[in-house]
Design an enzyme around this catalytic site. Structure first.
Site, PDB file in Angstrom:
ATOM      1  N   HIS A 262      -5.343   4.637   7.609  1.00 11.95           N
ATOM      2  CA  HIS A 262      -4.807   5.163   6.177  1.00 11.95           C
ATOM      3  C   HIS A 262      -3.185   5.247   6.294  1.00 11.95           C
ATOM      4  O   HIS A 262      -2.620   6.299   6.035  1.00 11.95           O
ATOM      5  CB  HIS A 262      -5.218   6.588   6.088  1.00 11.95           C
TER       6      HIS A 262
ATOM      7  N   ASP B  28       0.800  -1.156  -0.240  1.00  7.39           N
ATOM      8  CA  ASP B  28       0.109   0.213  -0.030  1.00  7.39           C
ATOM      9  C   ASP B  28       0.942   1.245  -0.049  1.00  7.39           C
ATOM     10  O   ASP B  28       1.842   1.271   0.593  1.00  7.39           O
ATOM     11  CB  ASP B  28      -0.967  -0.041   1.387  1.00  7.39           C
TER      12      ASP B  28
ATOM     13  N   ASP C  20      -2.745  -0.596   6.819  1.00  7.81           N
ATOM     14  CA  ASP C  20      -3.700  -0.779   5.887  1.00  7.81           C
ATOM     15  C   ASP C  20      -3.766  -2.015   4.982  1.00  7.81           C
ATOM     16  O   ASP C  20      -4.717  -2.852   4.876  1.00  7.81           O
ATOM     17  CB  ASP C  20      -3.800   0.328   4.791  1.00  7.81           C
TER      18      ASP C  20
ATOM     19  N   GLU D 120       0.977   5.723   0.448  1.00  2.44           N
ATOM     20  CA  GLU D 120       0.163   6.902   0.725  1.00  2.44           C
ATOM     21  C   GLU D 120       0.843   7.812   0.262  1.00  2.44           C
ATOM     22  O   GLU D 120       1.964   8.073  -0.161  1.00  2.44           O
ATOM     23  CB  GLU D 120       0.472   6.980   2.460  1.00  2.44           C
TER      24      GLU D 120
END
Length: 485
Positions: free
Chosen positions: A177, A30, A182, A32
């Site tokens: 988040h 993941d 996540d 960000e």
């Protein structure tokens, strides 16, 4: 950067154990990023996180996470901080992506990638990050995007099926988040959904699944296969059709891999392990395993400002006109297209062979992209001096005036090659996908497959033609997945 160093150590420890066990890990990852504040501003990578998961036991064997300092700290806006809580001060002391690229590459390259909405967001972003530092990006040997997979197999029980909604549905807490949190939540959600589907499929008529947010009852139309249907399928002879059906759930999964410092992939058994476990969990939905199809864009990922029409310099006497998106040939994909008319054969190609095509409805977002390409290509050819009549790509059909297009299935001339240059798959009611092998060109056989009212997922290219005073855009199917009722 204590978090990054601890996580990195976890990779090394987990790698040794996993290598000894001979496992083929799935990389859940993941990203960000910053939130663009103006048109044309891209995303800046702020955090990368990944866990390596054993596909047989669905347990974490290694992890890594790090903040990433963007080239311009000004991109970390108030909107970005509200989104993920990552502040300018937090990333100011973090390494730049160039310093952590080796670790990210070792974790991702040659593995199956998994994540929520990674095809549309995380995969393009990680590739952009590598390209920006002048390095070739890692390549997966397969991708599992849990957003379309769970939406398709689990249904919209959790509303919009975003990770936060799914976590709330199963009582797993709030989504943070942050990358590592996540991906771990993603894995837990996958386990929960798989368990529910497995139980429902085992006792579809009587099972009522109680969970933290309510009661779910499996309906007969929710994808379960009845014992009678299974018995009928088992009794069908493989010779009852001209085509031989080959289970191709993760077609092309096994590939040669580079030597890596992190987990060594098993060269044998990894693919079968993944197939076995996913089938046991009833999550055998469509997965994009052929890396060559990663270049196909969904309509929402296309920016019309980046579409350009140009003539190929290699075709001096028989000029070929190309449609490009960001300097690459534009290839599109769209799921769930409704077939309006099956295979038509009244046209012939330049070699005198039958041209196979079918009429399908298209959604508004695809219609807008194709209409833009159609107008731009027509203008380009007219400016180039063509006198051919332009044939509009999009036609209106029915009293509701819905937009439709024709998808073409080209045939091959070589006797040693398959009769169609389009890869054709069939997706059953239970979600199983089978690649169909054809022995010869047969319009009736195709027509029995592409039945009006059926839905299909299409991967296609756009080809501009100018032949015998007719010009236009032809949609050439590269891969079709037809949904059986």
């Amino acid at each position: 950067m204590a978090t990054a160093s601890v996580a990195a150590a976890g990779v090394e420890e987990g790698s040794t154990a996993a290598a000894q066990a001979g496992g083929a890990e799935i990389a859940f990852f993941d990203l960000e990023t910053s939130v663009p504040q103006r048109a044309g501003q891209g995303y800046a990578l702020l955090e990368f996180g990944a866990i390596l998961v054993c596909p047989r036991r669905l347990v974490e064997v290694a992890c890594y996470a790090t903040l990433v300092r963007p080239a311009d700290l000004g991109v970390v806006s108030a909107a970005s901080m509200r989104c993920n809580g990552i502040t300018r001060d937090a990333v100011a002391a973090a390494p730049c992506f160039r310093d952590v690229a080796d670790k990210a590459y070792d974790l991702l390259h040659g593995r199956v990638w998994a994540g929520h909405n990674i095809v549309r967001f995380d995969v393009p972003r990680i590739r952009e990050a590598f390209i920006e530092i002048g390095r070739p990006p890692p390549e997966p040997k397969g991708m599992i995007d849990t957003l379309p997979l769970l939406t398709q197999r689990f249904g919209r029980r959790a509303g919009d099926m975003k990770m936060a909604s799914l976590a709330n549905y199963f009582g797993l807490g709030r989504q943070k988040h942050r990358s590592l949190d996540d991906v771990r939540m993603n894995l837990e959600v996958l386990k929960y959904c798989a368990t529910v589907l497995f139980l429902e499929a085992s006792l579809p008529e009587v099972l009522i699944v109680e969970n933290l947010v309510g009661t779910i009852t499996r309906s007969k139309t929710d994808g379960a296969t009845s014992p009678e249907v299974k018995k009928l399928e088992a009794n069908m002879s493989p010779d009852s059709s001209k085509r031989q059906r080959i289970v191709s759930q993760v077609d092309g999964l096994t590939t040669d891999q580079d030597n890596q410092e992190s987990v060594d992939l098993a060269t044998n058994g990894g693919s079968s392990d993944l197939i076995s476990h996913v089938e046991e969990m009833k999550l055998d939905a469509f997965v994009q395993m052929d890396v060559s199809f990663s270049g196909f864009l969904e309509p929402d990922d296309v920016s019309t400002e980046c579409i350009k029409i140009s003539a190929s310099p290699s075709y001096q006497f028989n000029r070929r006109t190309l449609i490009k998106h960001k300097d690459s040939l534009l290839h599109l994909c769209c799921a769930g297209l409704n077939i309006q008319f099956g295979v038509g054969t009244k046209f012939l190609d330049t070699a005198g062979r039958q041209k196979f095509n079918m009429l399908v409805d298209i959604p508004e977002n695809l219609s807008k992209v194709l209409e833009f390409c159609d107008n731009q290509a027509q203008r380009f050819l007219q400016d180039s001096g063509t006198t051919s009549e332009w044939r509009p790509l999009i036609k209106k059909y029915g009293y509701v005036n819905r937009p439709t297009v024709r998808l073409n299935i080209p045939t091959t001339a070589s006797s040693d090659a398959p009769p169609y240059s389009t890869d054709i798959y069939q997706k059953g009611p239970s979600g199983n996908i089978q690649k169909l092998a054809f022995s010869k060109v047969d319009a009736a056989e195709l027509d029995s497959l592409f039945v009006r009212g059926n839905r299909l997922d299409a991967f296609f290219s756009l080809e501009i033609y100018d032949y015998q005073q007719n010009a236009g855009i032809r949609l050439v199917a590269k891969r079709l997945v037809v949904h059986s009722k």
